[in-house]
Design an enzyme around this catalytic site. Structure first.
Site, PDB file in Angstrom:
ATOM      1  N   HIS A 153     -10.014  20.268 -20.801  1.00 24.31           N
ATOM      2  CA  HIS A 153      -9.726  20.471 -22.217  1.00 24.31           C
ATOM      3  C   HIS A 153      -8.359  21.096 -22.453  1.00 24.31           C
ATOM      4  O   HIS A 153      -7.838  21.034 -23.562  1.00 24.31           O
ATOM      5  CB  HIS A 153     -10.804  21.356 -22.857  1.00 24.31           C
ATOM      6  CG  HIS A 153     -10.615  21.552 -24.324  1.00 24.31           C
ATOM      7  ND1 HIS A 153     -10.686  20.505 -25.225  1.00 24.31           N
ATOM      8  CD2 HIS A 153     -10.320  22.647 -25.052  1.00 24.31           C
ATOM      9  CE1 HIS A 153     -10.460  20.961 -26.445  1.00 24.31           C
ATOM     10  NE2 HIS A 153     -10.236  22.261 -26.364  1.00 24.31           N
ATOM     11  N   CYS A 154      -7.754  21.688 -21.426  1.00 22.42           N
ATOM     12  CA  CYS A 154      -6.542  22.487 -21.659  1.00 22.42           C
ATOM     13  C   CYS A 154      -5.237  21.721 -21.454  1.00 22.42           C
ATOM     14  O   CYS A 154      -4.475  21.514 -22.384  1.00 22.42           O
ATOM     15  CB  CYS A 154      -6.570  23.719 -20.749  1.00 22.42           C
ATOM     16  SG  CYS A 154      -7.867  24.887 -21.166  1.00 22.42           S
ATOM     17  N   ILE A 155      -4.969  21.321 -20.224  1.00 27.34           N
ATOM     18  CA  ILE A 155      -3.630  20.843 -19.883  1.00 27.34           C
ATOM     19  C   ILE A 155      -3.257  19.535 -20.589  1.00 27.34           C
ATOM     20  O   ILE A 155      -2.103  19.360 -20.994  1.00 27.34           O
ATOM     21  CB  ILE A 155      -3.485  20.717 -18.355  1.00 27.34           C
ATOM     22  CG1 ILE A 155      -3.721  22.101 -17.718  1.00 27.34           C
ATOM     23  CG2 ILE A 155      -2.094  20.237 -17.979  1.00 27.34           C
ATOM     24  CD1 ILE A 155      -3.761  22.082 -16.216  1.00 27.34           C
TER      25      ILE A 155
END
Length: 449
Positions: A279-281
């Protein structure tokens, strides 16, 4: 931590944190919310969890985390002891002394921030907000969200931030499946809307994490998380680009990185792959590039890294098509392909932004028939971007079944996959993770991509 507390309400919250009568509310019971709730429970707090998925709520109230990498024994004990319960009844948002927001922050199709989950959640909180509560946002977002979006919504209640309620931001730093770090052992960055909010948030997190790191504002705390993920995105893009350059020169990027990382200073290893996941990078850097446009500042590194990383699935599929053509005289059209790994990283069931889904779509667009095998993902869940793949099931790797495929594409290097059997049985393997060589399995029909 700030030296002085300016209000009686803040003093009362601090005392409740110290004597563990402070009730923690966690909104969003997924990969971030569940570990956070467990850390608070271990520290002696009562936790009330909120989630809009009634099935998930029911499972949690039976002690089931719903996450393969987190067992349910602790949660079962907390449910039995009455220290944890979950609900989808947002009318209960006024019960906890502190609410920690752990909801998704995706991108729109145009790569703009989608704050709809935050806005909907904060609106629900605002309708039940009471004096003396602290609201903490953990969802990754652009600098200014807490102050410019969250606070005004909450103040529609007629209560004032810093006087009637407290507001803080603390970025989540979860790494699902990492055996070396968990919520309690990762330092927590905290920014508050005023001195009292900062002190309360620090005291709360300080009760169950190894260390808190105070910064000057909620915007600075928001910027910390983006900086961490942009650092990874840019460096992964760099090594993905180097992979292409070195491959053209007949040089193995994996060999280069392994040798380079022996330098005891000045180098940090990053590894190429089939595309970014989690979900982040893949998402967070675009939150800052979007915000930067407000100040007429181009985010060149961020945008370029995004272009390179987004292109990787197509490059991998092209490499697979080329390998098929060279070895069997056929391309992808009509080929049967087995993808190893649907999760975005090894040894977890996390499907968020998994490049495997894009790889499967690209191969099928070119006429291939695609199956997948993943011991952690028996069924592909519904996702917003890849709805057509929902419900597809992992195939068993029975004796001889691998040989029925024209090629095997290793997208995720789970430990509990029989790579020896794959190499023995497959006609062609395209390995995007270098897992075959790492296991000492070199063969002419194993191609790195």
């Amino acid at each position: 931590m700030q030296d002085t507390v300016q209000s009686e309400a803040a003093s009362e919250l601090l005392q409740r944190i110290r004597d563990r009568s402070f009730k923690v509310g966690v909104i969003g019971l997924g990969y971030v919310g569940i570990p956070l709730a467990l850390a608070a429970l271990r520290a002696g707090f009562e936790v009330l969890g909120f989630d809009i998925n009634p099935e998930r709520v029911a499972g949690l109230n039976r002690g089931r985390t719903g996450l393969k990498h987190i067992g349910g024994s602790e949660l079962e004990a907390a449910v039995a002891a009455g220290t944890f319960s979950a609900t989808d009844d947002l009318a209960r948002l006024g019960e906890p002394d502190g609410l920690v927001i752990c909801v998704p922050t995706p991108l729109t199709r145009h790569r703009d921030p989608d704050l709809s989950f935050i806005v909907t959640t904060v609106e629900a909180i605002g309708r039940r907000l009471r004096r003396g509560q602290i609201i903490i946002l953990e969802s990754t977002t652009y600098p200014g969200t807490t102050e410019e979006v969250v606070k005004p919504i909450l103040e529609r209640s007629g209560l004032s931030g810093g006087r009637d309620f407290y507001l803080a931001y603390s970025p989540e730093r979860e790494d699902p499946g990492n055996p070396h770090f968990e919520t309690a052992s990762i330092p927590k960055v905290v920014g508050g809307d005023g001195a009292d909010a900062l002190r309360i948030a620090e005291a709360l997190y300080g009760a169950f994490v190894v260390k808190t790191v105070a910064v000057s504002s909620t915007a600075a705390a928001e910027a910390v998380k983006l900086t961490e993920n942009i650092f990874r995105s840019v460096n992964i893009a760099l090594v993905n680009e180097l992979k292409l350059i070195y491959a053209a020169m007949g040089i193995d990027i994996w060999e280069v990185v392994e040798a380079a990382k022996t330098k005891p200073f000045g180098f940090m290893p990053f590894y190429p792959g089939p595309g970014l996941g989690g979900h982040c990078i893949p998402i967070d850097p675009f939150y800052l590039s979007w915000k930067a446009r407000e100040y007429d500042i181009p985010a060149r590194f961020i945008e370029l890294a995004g272009e390179i990383n987004t292109a990787m699935p197509r490059i991998v599929v092209e490499k697979l098509a080329q390998a098929l053509d060279e070895r069997s005289g056929r391309g992808l059209n009509g080929a049967r392909i087995l993808v190893i790994g649907a999760a975005y990283k090894k040894n977890v069931d996390d499907m968020r932004e998994s490049p495997s889904l894009r790889l499967m779509e690209l191969m099928e667009e070119r006429g291939a028939t695609v199956d997948y095998h993943d011991p952690h993902v028996p069924v592909i869940p519904r996702t917003r971007e890849h709805a057509a793949l929902a419900g597809r099931r992992s195939v068993d790797l029975r004796d001889g079944s691998v040989a029925t495929y024209d090629a095997v594409l290793i997208a995720t290097d789970h430990d509990d996959v029989d790579y020896n059997g794959l190499v023995r049985g497959a006609r062609l393997i395209v390995d995007t993770r270098n897992v075959c060589e790492r296991n000492g399995l070199r063969a002419d029909h194993v191609v790195k991509a």
